[in-house]
Design a protein around this motif. Structure first.
Motif, mmCIF file in Angstrom:
data_model
loop_
_atom_site.group_PDB
_atom_site.id
_atom_site.type_symbol
_atom_site.label_atom_id
_atom_site.label_comp_id
_atom_site.label_asym_id
_atom_site.label_seq_id
_atom_site.Cartn_x
_atom_site.Cartn_y
_atom_site.Cartn_z
ATOM 1 N N LEU A 228 -30.095 11.876 -12.453
ATOM 2 C CA LEU A 228 -30.027 12.136 -13.900
ATOM 3 C C LEU A 228 -31.300 11.664 -14.603
ATOM 4 O O LEU A 228 -31.704 12.232 -15.615
ATOM 5 C CB LEU A 228 -28.794 11.460 -14.504
ATOM 6 C CG LEU A 228 -27.466 12.126 -14.132
ATOM 7 C CD1 LEU A 228 -26.282 11.243 -14.519
ATOM 8 C CD2 LEU A 228 -27.341 13.499 -14.793
ATOM 9 N N GLU B 214 -33.804 14.453 -14.870
ATOM 10 C CA GLU B 214 -33.433 15.717 -15.509
ATOM 11 C C GLU B 214 -34.356 16.124 -16.656
ATOM 12 O O GLU B 214 -34.729 17.295 -16.759
ATOM 13 C CB GLU B 214 -31.990 15.679 -16.006
ATOM 14 C CG GLU B 214 -31.468 17.074 -16.333
ATOM 15 C CD GLU B 214 -30.074 17.067 -16.929
ATOM 16 O OE1 GLU B 214 -29.659 16.049 -17.503
ATOM 17 O OE2 GLU B 214 -29.399 18.098 -16.818
ATOM 18 N N ALA C 25 -36.195 26.018 -12.116
ATOM 19 C CA ALA C 25 -34.769 26.344 -11.966
ATOM 20 C C ALA C 25 -34.227 25.713 -10.690
ATOM 21 O O ALA C 25 -33.091 25.260 -10.630
ATOM 22 C CB ALA C 25 -34.581 27.861 -11.934
ATOM 23 N N GLU C 26 -35.070 25.677 -9.674
ATOM 24 C CA GLU C 26 -34.699 25.105 -8.381
ATOM 25 C C GLU C 26 -34.316 23.622 -8.518
ATOM 26 O O GLU C 26 -33.294 23.190 -8.009
ATOM 27 C CB GLU C 26 -35.912 25.257 -7.445
ATOM 28 C CG GLU C 26 -35.626 25.042 -5.993
ATOM 29 C CD GLU C 26 -35.269 26.352 -5.279
ATOM 30 O OE1 GLU C 26 -35.362 27.413 -5.920
ATOM 31 O OE2 GLU C 26 -34.887 26.284 -4.100
ATOM 32 N N ALA D 178 -26.934 19.216 -15.114
ATOM 33 C CA ALA D 178 -26.578 17.991 -14.384
ATOM 34 C C ALA D 178 -25.930 16.965 -15.311
ATOM 35 O O ALA D 178 -24.871 16.413 -15.015
ATOM 36 C CB ALA D 178 -27.822 17.401 -13.719
ATOM 37 N N VAL E 242 -25.268 15.798 -8.657
ATOM 38 C CA VAL E 242 -24.273 15.141 -9.514
ATOM 39 C C VAL E 242 -22.863 15.553 -9.082
ATOM 40 O O VAL E 242 -21.967 14.734 -8.897
ATOM 41 C CB VAL E 242 -24.517 15.503 -10.997
ATOM 42 C CG1 VAL E 242 -23.327 15.103 -11.862
ATOM 43 C CG2 VAL E 242 -25.792 14.828 -11.499
ATOM 44 N N ARG F 57 -30.645 29.341 -8.974
ATOM 45 C CA ARG F 57 -31.939 29.425 -8.275
ATOM 46 C C ARG F 57 -32.480 30.846 -8.229
ATOM 47 O O ARG F 57 -33.638 31.055 -7.917
ATOM 48 C CB ARG F 57 -31.798 28.908 -6.836
ATOM 49 C CG ARG F 57 -31.609 27.421 -6.756
ATOM 50 C CD ARG F 57 -31.210 27.025 -5.361
ATOM 51 N NE ARG F 57 -29.891 27.551 -5.026
ATOM 52 C CZ ARG F 57 -29.296 27.363 -3.860
ATOM 53 N NH1 ARG F 57 -29.910 26.691 -2.922
ATOM 54 N NH2 ARG F 57 -28.088 27.846 -3.638
ATOM 55 N N GLN G 151 -33.586 21.942 -11.347
ATOM 56 C CA GLN G 151 -32.414 21.785 -12.223
ATOM 57 C C GLN G 151 -31.129 22.049 -11.447
ATOM 58 O O GLN G 151 -30.142 21.327 -11.586
ATOM 59 C CB GLN G 151 -32.496 22.750 -13.405
ATOM 60 C CG GLN G 151 -33.518 22.325 -14.436
ATOM 61 C CD GLN G 151 -33.736 23.393 -15.492
ATOM 62 O OE1 GLN G 151 -32.957 24.331 -15.609
ATOM 63 N NE2 GLN G 151 -34.798 23.253 -16.259
ATOM 64 N N TRP G 152 -31.178 23.070 -10.606
ATOM 65 C CA TRP G 152 -30.012 23.389 -9.773
ATOM 66 C C TRP G 152 -29.692 22.212 -8.854
ATOM 67 O O TRP G 152 -28.543 21.795 -8.718
ATOM 68 C CB TRP G 152 -30.296 24.646 -8.945
ATOM 69 C CG TRP G 152 -29.257 24.918 -7.912
ATOM 70 C CD1 TRP G 152 -28.116 25.631 -8.091
ATOM 71 C CD2 TRP G 152 -29.237 24.456 -6.555
ATOM 72 N NE1 TRP G 152 -27.387 25.643 -6.935
ATOM 73 C CE2 TRP G 152 -28.052 24.928 -5.970
ATOM 74 C CE3 TRP G 152 -30.105 23.686 -5.783
ATOM 75 C CZ2 TRP G 152 -27.707 24.661 -4.647
ATOM 76 C CZ3 TRP G 152 -29.755 23.415 -4.460
ATOM 77 C CH2 TRP G 152 -28.582 23.898 -3.902
ATOM 78 N N LEU H 84 -30.422 19.044 -9.119
ATOM 79 C CA LEU H 84 -29.915 17.855 -9.815
ATOM 80 C C LEU H 84 -28.440 18.039 -10.156
ATOM 81 O O LEU H 84 -27.623 17.139 -9.991
ATOM 82 C CB LEU H 84 -30.740 17.581 -11.080
ATOM 83 C CG LEU H 84 -32.222 17.267 -10.833
ATOM 84 C CD1 LEU H 84 -32.974 17.127 -12.154
ATOM 85 C CD2 LEU H 84 -32.394 15.995 -10.009
ATOM 86 N N ARG H 85 -28.109 19.238 -10.627
ATOM 87 C CA ARG H 85 -26.704 19.525 -10.953
ATOM 88 C C ARG H 85 -25.836 19.434 -9.686
ATOM 89 O O ARG H 85 -24.761 18.845 -9.691
ATOM 90 C CB ARG H 85 -26.599 20.920 -11.557
ATOM 91 C CG ARG H 85 -25.431 21.166 -12.480
ATOM 92 C CD ARG H 85 -24.178 21.691 -11.789
ATOM 93 N NE ARG H 85 -24.408 22.675 -10.752
ATOM 94 C CZ ARG H 85 -24.557 23.969 -10.949
ATOM 95 N NH1 ARG H 85 -24.509 24.462 -12.171
ATOM 96 N NH2 ARG H 85 -24.747 24.781 -9.932
ATOM 97 N N GLU H 86 -26.336 20.015 -8.588
ATOM 98 C CA GLU H 86 -25.584 19.975 -7.332
ATOM 99 C C GLU H 86 -25.401 18.545 -6.838
ATOM 100 O O GLU H 86 -24.362 18.194 -6.310
ATOM 101 C CB GLU H 86 -26.296 20.807 -6.260
ATOM 102 C CG GLU H 86 -26.038 22.273 -6.367
ATOM 103 C CD GLU H 86 -24.557 22.611 -6.210
ATOM 104 O OE1 GLU H 86 -23.930 22.904 -7.252
ATOM 105 O OE2 GLU H 86 -24.034 22.573 -5.098
#
Lengths: 373, 357
Positions: free
Chosen positions: B298, B301, B307-308, A96, B317, A84, B310-311, B313-315
């Protein structure tokens, strides 16, 4: 009967304990291998610094539980920058769907799918990432980790023998024995934070701080190469030698912009609030207007977080980077996706937080690669 | 792993049999079904087939290591944990032929070869209307019940939900703890011993009267020298055995909404379910909604540019898989740490995408 029985049991022993009534739709060759190659393959390759290659199915599936745990804890691939806090070049952290594919495959029976059994031929050797350098400086002699030593730091002086001042577009390091070279730093003249001109970790692309940026190297300059060695269990008990090389790339252009290093050190008295011993903020003001192109955390102990901000003369705050659980392993330079311009009079503030087990005692610093306007 | 080492490991640890092979009846589609008698599958009504189960010991990290007795992994020195394997004699040419005895293929007369398969264990449904968890060794399972006021019981099962005698286990029921921030340790202020029933059917603690809901932490030791593992129970009501079947959980078909806003709303719905399940202490049921939220995330995605987002979504998952993992273990502290990440990710997604009203 024994041999085919053994071979069959090898195939049958693969699936980990499937746990939920779901089985994975992902296979190693089609879905998992491309991620492992791009994100993990620089270290987890035959002869690499990772203790196991992840580039063949046979070598990967026994580690499924471990891989799942490392990925979910964000320990692997090593990348401390919080996504971020901005865009960085050569990002190594997983997306993800990459996390999901790997974890789902690890938990869902680790199926192989169709694909080649051996590792790809393209990953054979370690070569210079930017092509042959203009000048290669090898360690004067090999450094040996004897059979009883598992880690060590070697510091050697390298004479450039340059008969005139030169500009460098890039500096790269090539390990002699990749399985033990964990990281390296290149200094000008003397090993100190303000003298760092290059850092190297195995999965990093050769550092080019900015397209038109370059560093000055005085004639007859001496470089110091500091190499951090660590054996994996594959080399444990063996005597292992390395002779790494530094590659210099000269800039022949008439004009360019000089890259300099600004250091914000924890050496002085900490300012600002925070829990004594566990949190501290350090600052330094900038006399000139600069473009920040890269950030390099110089850490001597593990931290829970590091946050760097610039307070502009008008009072506005601009975040530069945020690191989660950074440590001395993986001393990586974070190259900004787009440079950040800071006006003269800006104050750089670095805030550190230490874990409960290890209060702030050691010296830490943040090095900024800047170009003066 | 080094291929030489892998081969070495296999040479050193060929599949050996303990001699404790057990003949059972199982469903070709539901391998978790383990019956002593022939019949039909209780889930899909298919006819059960014969199967042999062999017990062995494996490494939690190196599944290639399978030994006939307990010990340490020769590759990483971790303690081995018990696994069950299905043993079958199979035809190399005809995969449908799997026999429980040595012999030759009825189709092509080729000699059958021995195959072993680590069996999945999938049944985490309570048997007595209580709360079902898995131990960190991924083999022992347990069910806590609160059948009548002041009575807390723990039943033990193996990884196929077969009951085990409680006499081998020790533990205590902890009702009150205080956390000392200075030493970062927890002190037990009120605890009762868990004692085996005469027949070893369960461990029981008399925990005094108290009004529902009751929070009880079981600290249990599975091996004589092992650590005490923690399991956090929250009983909203008395446990009734007849509720057992009704509390079984299963995932349905996930429908992904067409718009990002619709997806964000669907994620929010799953988040609410997860939050409620955690509040009710139903940790082992969290995974259904958590993993659905993950699949919904997902779907966002490919369109995520910031960036916020994407972060987040990863978090999400990552947190969903951790909730799945920790929920099974019944460890509240770990569940809550994963939930914190899950919640932050959900809120970030909502802020970035905006949910439909």
């Amino acid at each position: 009967v024994k041999a085919p029985l053994l071979a069959l049991s090898l195939l049958a022993a693969g699936p980990a304990l499937a746990h939920k009534p779901t089985t994975t739709k992902f296979t190693y060759h089609r879905d998992v291998y491309p991620i492992l190659l791009a994100r993990c393959g620089a270290c987890h390759r035959p002869g690499g610094v990772g203790p196991m290659s992840l580039l063949t199915y046979k070598e990967t599936y026994p580690w499924a539980v471990s891989i799942k745990n490392e990925v979910l804890a964000l320990r692997m691939p090593p990348w401390f920058a919080d996504e971020r806090s901005g865009e960085f070049q050569h990002r190594k952290s997983l997306s993800a769907s990459e996390v999901d594919t790997i974890v789902d495959w690890c938990l869902g029976g680790t199926p192989e799918g169709d694909g080649p059994a051996g590792p790809p031929s393209s990953i054979a050797g370690i070569s210079w990432a930017r092509g042959e350098p203009d000048l290669v400086l090898a360690m004067p002699e090999a450094f040996t980790l004897d059979s009883g030593t598992s880690d060590a730091v070697a510091e050697v002086r390298l004479e450039t023998g340059l008969d005139e001042d030169r500009w460098l577009t890039a500096i790269d390091v090539r390990p002699g024995r990749p399985s033990v070279v964990r990281s390296a730093l290149v200094f000008r003249e003397r090993a100190a934070p303000e003298n760092v001109i290059a850092s190297w970790v195995p999965d990093q692309d050769a550092a080019a701080p900015a397209a038109d940026g370059r560093r000055r190297l005085r004639k007859r300059a001496t470089l110091v190469l500091r190499v951090h060695y660590e054996k994996t269990w594959l080399d444990e008990g063996k005597s292992v030698s390395d002779r790494s090389e530094v590659g210099l790339y000269f800039d022949e252009r008439e004009r360019g912009r000089e890259v300099e290093t600004v250091v914000v050190e924890s050496g002085g008295d900490p300012m600002g609030a925070g829990r004594p011993g566990f949190e501290a903020t350090f600052e330094r003001s900038l006399p000139d207007r600069v473009d920040v192109v890269a950030l390099f955390p110089w850490l001597e102990a593990p931290l829970t977080s590091l946050r760097a901000e610039a307070v502009l003369p008008g009072g506005e705050t601009r975040e530069l980077i945020r690191l989660r659980e950074p440590g001395p392993d993986w001393p990586r330079k974070y190259v900004l996706g787009a440079s950040i311009t800071l006006p003269a009079g800006s104050r750089l503030q670095v805030t550190l937080a230490a874990p409960e087990e290890e209060p702030l005692r050691k010296a830490h610093a943040l090095l900024l690669d800047v170009i003066r306007d | 792993m080094n291929p030489v080492l892998l081969t070495l490991a296999l040479l050193l640890f060929p599949p050996a049999f303990t001699g404790a092979q057990e003949l059972i009846w199982t469903c070709p589609d539901h391998r978790e079904v383990t019956e002593a008698e022939p019949g039909e599958c209780p889930i899909c009504k298919r006819e059960l087939v014969r199967s042999r189960i062999d017990e062995a010991w494996s490494c939690p990290v190196h599944s290639v290591v399978v030994e006939p007795t307990a010990g340490k992994c020769p590759l990483c020195r971790r303690p081995l944990y018990p696994v069950s394997r299905e043993v079958a004699y199979a035809c190399p040419m005809h995969p449908e032929i799997r026999e429980v005895e040595e012999g030759s293929c009825p189709i092509c007369a080729m000699a059958l070869v021995l195959e072993t398969t680590t069996r999945p264990h999938q049944d985490h449904n309570p048997k007595r209307g209580g709360i079902f968890f898995m131990a960190p060794d991924a083999w022992h399972h347990l069910e806590g019940t609160y059948p009548e006021p002041g009575v807390f019981r723990v039943y033990f099962y193996d990884n196929f939900s077969r009951p085990m005698s409680a006499k081998a286990f020790r533990g205590r029921a902890v009702l009150k703890e205080i956390f000392d921030p200075a030493t970062r340790t927890t002190k037990e202020q009120l605890a009762y011993p868990l004692l085996s029933s005469a027949g070893g059917e369960y461990l029981e603690a008399r925990v005094g009267s108290g009004s529902l809901p009751r929070e009880i932490t079981a600290k249990l030791q599975f091996e004589r020298e092992g650590a005490f593992e923690r399991f956090d129970f929250l009983f909203a009501d008395l446990s009734r055995a007849e509720d057992a079947a009704a509390t079984a959980t299963a995932a349905g078909e996930l429908v992904v909404p067409e718009t990002p806003q619709g997806i964000a709303s669907a994620i929010r719905d799953r988040h609410e379910i997860v939050r409620d399940l955690i509040a009710r202490g139903a940790y082992n049921q969290i995974y259904v909604s958590a993993l659905e939220a993950k699949d919904l995330a997902l779907a966002l995605e490919s369109g995520a540019e910031s960036a916020e987002l994407q972060w987040a979504l990863r978090e999400l998952v990552r947190a969903a898989w951790l909730l799945d993992d920790y929920g099974d273990l019944g460890n509240r502290e770990k569940v809550l740490s994963a939930y914190e990440r899950f919640e932050e990710a959900v809120k970030t997604i909502e802020a970035a995408v905006g949910g439909s009203p």
